[in-house]
Design an enzyme around this catalytic site. Structure first.
Site, PDB file in Angstrom:
ATOM      1  N   CYS A 338       9.289   9.847-107.159  1.00 34.10           N
ATOM      2  CA  CYS A 338       8.001   9.959-106.462  1.00 34.10           C
ATOM      3  C   CYS A 338       8.079  10.643-105.099  1.00 34.10           C
ATOM      4  CB  CYS A 338       7.376   8.589-106.254  1.00 34.10           C
ATOM      5  SG  CYS A 338       7.795   7.363-107.480  1.00 34.10           S
ATOM      6  N   ARG A 367      19.983   3.903-111.632  1.00 34.02           N
ATOM      7  CA  ARG A 367      19.594   2.525-111.336  1.00 34.02           C
ATOM      8  C   ARG A 367      20.752   1.612-111.697  1.00 34.02           C
ATOM      9  NH1 ARG A 367      13.440   2.508-113.823  1.00 34.02           N
ATOM     10  NH2 ARG A 367      12.702   4.255-112.556  1.00 34.02           N
ATOM     11  N   GLN A 385      14.041  11.076-116.487  1.00 31.45           N
ATOM     12  CA  GLN A 385      12.683  10.757-116.922  1.00 31.45           C
ATOM     13  C   GLN A 385      11.844  12.017-117.015  1.00 31.45           C
ATOM     14  OE1 GLN A 385      11.829   8.219-113.489  1.00 31.45           O
ATOM     15  NE2 GLN A 385      11.352   6.589-114.940  1.00 31.45           N
ATOM     16  N   ASP A 387       9.001  12.754-115.789  1.00 30.30           N
ATOM     17  CA  ASP A 387       8.184  12.071-114.805  1.00 30.30           C
ATOM     18  C   ASP A 387       7.135  13.011-114.215  1.00 30.30           C
ATOM     19  OD1 ASP A 387       7.431   9.979-113.254  1.00 30.30           O
ATOM     20  OD2 ASP A 387       9.180  10.004-111.938  1.00 30.30           O
ATOM     21  N   HIS A 389       3.640  13.035-111.347  1.00 30.59           N
ATOM     22  CA  HIS A 389       2.756  12.355-110.403  1.00 30.59           C
ATOM     23  C   HIS A 389       1.499  13.174-110.266  1.00 30.59           C
ATOM     24  CE1 HIS A 389       6.682  10.600-109.535  1.00 30.59           C
ATOM     25  NE2 HIS A 389       5.964   9.500-109.359  1.00 30.59           N
ATOM     26  N   LYS A 468      -1.680  -0.768-114.762  1.00 31.00           N
ATOM     27  CA  LYS A 468      -1.003   0.246-115.575  1.00 31.00           C
ATOM     28  C   LYS A 468      -1.301   0.093-117.058  1.00 31.00           C
ATOM     29  CE  LYS A 468       3.146  -2.572-115.987  1.00 31.00           C
ATOM     30  NZ  LYS A 468       4.570  -2.616-116.206  1.00 31.00           N
ATOM     31  N   HIS A 514       1.443   7.588-111.439  1.00 31.62           N
ATOM     32  CA  HIS A 514       2.820   7.852-111.885  1.00 31.62           C
ATOM     33  C   HIS A 514       2.744   7.768-113.403  1.00 31.62           C
ATOM     34  CE1 HIS A 514       4.651   6.108-108.023  1.00 31.62           C
ATOM     35  NE2 HIS A 514       3.442   5.586-108.027  1.00 31.62           N
TER      36      HIS A 514
HETATM   37 ZN   LIG Z   1       6.639   7.601-109.448  1.00 32.52          ZN
END
Ligand SMILES: [Zn+2]
Ligand SMILES: [Zn+2]
Length: 648
Positions: A338, A367, A385, A387, A389, A468, A514
């Site tokens: 992010c 992680r 990911q 990913d 945004h 979410k 996200h």
């Molecule tokens: Zn994020």
């Protein structure tokens, strides 16, 4: 005597009720109600679970539990763990018991034996369990002061039970006994060991006492039990099929990836075919995101710790992060993508006309997962990911969420997954105004409702920063996997002071979404391998076709075909080994290559090949151009028109 005459009224589910003397056994009251033969394992009185042997002390709603009911099954499974523990202690005297709960699809018990168990011991234990079951030993409950229970287990040498008891605060505890076996347990249990009909011990594993690697390693035995033999067989068949599809096994057999102790746990090493597979998926993803108005971005892996403090990750997520130092400055390895995306947003003044902005990154994150939970590609420490945004105005939120939901549905359909959706709402501990939460939650619901997609509400399960949608996909074996998620976020735009200039010339706060579609690429690959049992559709297969000759004589023509196909973008191999044709074909089938192109004398003469599918089906002899056309058609069909030959 007067007390004995006291009676209570119990009500049954069919609307009937009955007066029984206080202290009547549950089983007795139930037997008077329904005289038919039954297999009840326990009962519920006023919502409280009870043994069938328990006395009825109060009136109220009484309901028997069948072994097929969720609670009944759990009781049957937990009781079977006691039976297994009895068998173990009788066969291996001196074995200490730790804990033995029911779990999804079965049960386990953790033991501390004088000598390690071997896989062959499982059969012996199963046989001993059969004896205990035939004996139909009653499960007897006794309540006693905690101090007395500590003494009891100390005398029996059960140090783990003593440790558990010493931490309890209740003055009275319950202890269950069947035959020679005694366990500290809340219950309830089945009335006797004879209630167990269909069980099987499955596997042996190491497990630290209380899951802590500083504690002694115990030996865990997993087993399962079902109300009847049919249920057990169905489950064992499922396990065999799951094992056949296990991505760790297929990953080795198909030479896709490996793990290495020298590298470290939870770090994937992609071999050529695995890396190619991932490259195809990533190409698909990039194309798909660009088509949908996303912009591809890339951020660094190391970011200053001060930034992680500002984002709240340092306070809320530090345990899962890795930190390092460069020239006296502390840095954190990103567990999420992010922050860079927000910094890109902030690099300019944004107007409402610029929104929505959709940043996409195949972002590699680290992680810290406990070594005990790492599992092949499904749980790793480094993963990438897909990913993105999205920053938008509150008015755009609805359309943006809908766009993501469409994206998810299309992609899941392409891979042949069915799915279920869940919406998680505001938890107790959360930030943001009621109005923010209301608007975001409504937008999430409306996006699903507009599509006619049913969803479950998970009350209070949202992240602290926003509600979410979670998408659980179902694979070919009906197993559920978490993949896509769409999260609304009110904090980060606030913390990083993200703004846009509205039509009124004032600065406003954008909403941030996200979202991931496949989730972690590693995990998705693992699920995909099991879903397809390694037999990837043509558009995904790392090797799409392999050319095999009957003898070496046909090799010159085979090489020409190879070059022709290669030039057309086919991922093709040529098996030049002087092995028998049947051997080469079998090996290609084991490698789950979609097409084998066989060349013998007659094919050379016709300047053609004889294709054979991996399922054994033979096609008519055809010219190489026709094969290329066929593969192209399959690739486009499989990828929804996105990844034809030569696209990767
Ligand atoms: Zn994020
Ligand atoms: Zn128990």
């Amino acid at each position: 005597m007067a007390e004995q005459a006291e009676s209570v009224r119990v009500n049954f589910s069919d609307g009937t009720s009955m007066e029984v003397p206080k202290g009547t056994a549950v089983a007795e009251a139930l037997a008077q109600w329904k005289r038919t033969k039954n297999t009840w394992v326990a009962a519920r009185l006023n919502g409280k679970l009870l043994d069938l042997r328990a006395p009825i002390e109060e009136g109220g709603a009484l309901e028997p539990l069948a072994p097929e009911s969720p609670e009944g099954l759990e009781i049957l499974r937990h009781s079977t763990s006691h039976i297994m523990a009895q068998a173990v202690q009788e066969l291996f005297p001196g074995t200490k018991i730790a804990i033995g709960p029911a779990i999804e699809n079965g049960f386990y018990y953790d033991f501390d034996p004088p000598q390690s168990f071997s896989p062959e011991d499982l059969e012996k234990i199963e046989a001993k369990m059969a004896e205990i079951i035939v004996a139909a030993l009653p499960f007897e409950r006794r309540e006693m002061p905690r101090e007395q229970a500590i003494e009891l287990f100390r005398q029996r040498g059960e140090t783990y039970k003593v440790e558990l008891l010493e931490e309890l605060t209740e003055p009275t505890v319950s202890v269950y006994r069947q035959g020679t076996f005694v366990d500290l347990c809340r219950g309830p249990h089945i009335p006797d060991t004879g209630c167990v009909k269909a069980y099987k011990l499955l596997s042996l594993a190491g497990a630290y006492w209380r899951g802590d690697e500083r504690n002694p390693m115990l030996q865990r035995i997993y087993g399962t039990v079902f109300p009847d033999a049919k249920g057990l067989k169905k489950y064992l068949d499922f396990l065999a099929e799951a094992q056949r599809r296990d991505h760790r096994r297929l990953g080795r057999e198909l030479d896709l990836f490996s793990f290495s102790d020298e590298v470290g746990a939870g770090m994937v090493i992609y071999h050529p075919k695995g890396a190619l597979l991932r490259h195809i998926l990533e190409t698909f993803e990039k194309k798909e995101h660009l088509r949908r108005g996303y912009q591809i971005v890339m951020g660094p892996t190391l970011l200053k710790t001060d930034l992680w403090k500002r984002s709240g990750h340092f306070d809320n997520y530090r345990e899962n992060m890795y930190f390092t130092e460069i020239e006296g400055q502390s840095y954190g390895i990103k567990p999420m993508n992010c922050l860079s995306h927000m910094l890109i947003y902030k690099s300019k003044v944004r107007s409402y006309r610029d929104l929505p902005i959709r940043y996409f990154e195949l972002g590699t994150v680290h992680r810290h997962e406990k070594s005990g939970v790492l599992h092949g590609l499904l749980r790793v420490r480094q993963f990438t990911q897909d990913d993105a945004h999205i920053l938008c105005t509150p008015e755009q939120l609805h359309a943006e969420i809908q766009g993501i939901v469409d994206f998810v549905i299309e992609v899941m359909g392409l891979f042949g997954f069915s799915y279920e959706m869940e919406i998680s709402t505001r938890p107790q501990k959360s930030i943001g105004t009621d109005e923010d939460w209301e608007r975001a939650t409504t937008a999430l619901m409306a996006a699903l409702e507009d599509k006619g997609i049913p969803y479950q509400i998970c009350e209070g399960e949202g992240a602290f920063y926003g509600p979410k949608i979670d998408v659980k996909l179902r694979d070919a074996l009906e197993r559920k996997w978490q993949c896509a998620t769409i999260q609304c976020d009110f904090t980060l735009p606030e913390r990083f002071d993200l703004t846009y200039v509205g039509p009124d010339g004032q600065r406003h706060r954008p909403v941030m979404l996200h979202r991931v579609i496949l989730g972690a690429m590693e995990r998705f690959l693992g699920v995909l391998i099991e879903h397809y049992a390694g037999a990837f559709p043509t558009w995904l297969a790392p090797v799409q076709a392999v050319i095999v000759t009957v003898t070496d004589k046909q090799l010159p023509f085979a090489r020409a075909v190879y070059e022709q196909m290669k030039a057309a973008g086919v991922r093709v191999d040529l098996d030049e080994r002087s092995e028998k044709l049947s051997f080469k074909i079998r090996e290609a089938q084991m490698q789950k290559i979609p097409y084998m192109l066989v060349i013998g004398d007659s094919e050379v003469e016709a300047q053609a090949v004889r294709p054979r599918r991996r399922d054994g089906r033979q096609l008519e002899i055809m010219r190489p151009e026709a094969v290329i056309e066929l593969l192209q058609k399959e690739c486009l069909e499989g990828s929804g028109g996105r990844i034809g030959l030569g696209a990767v």
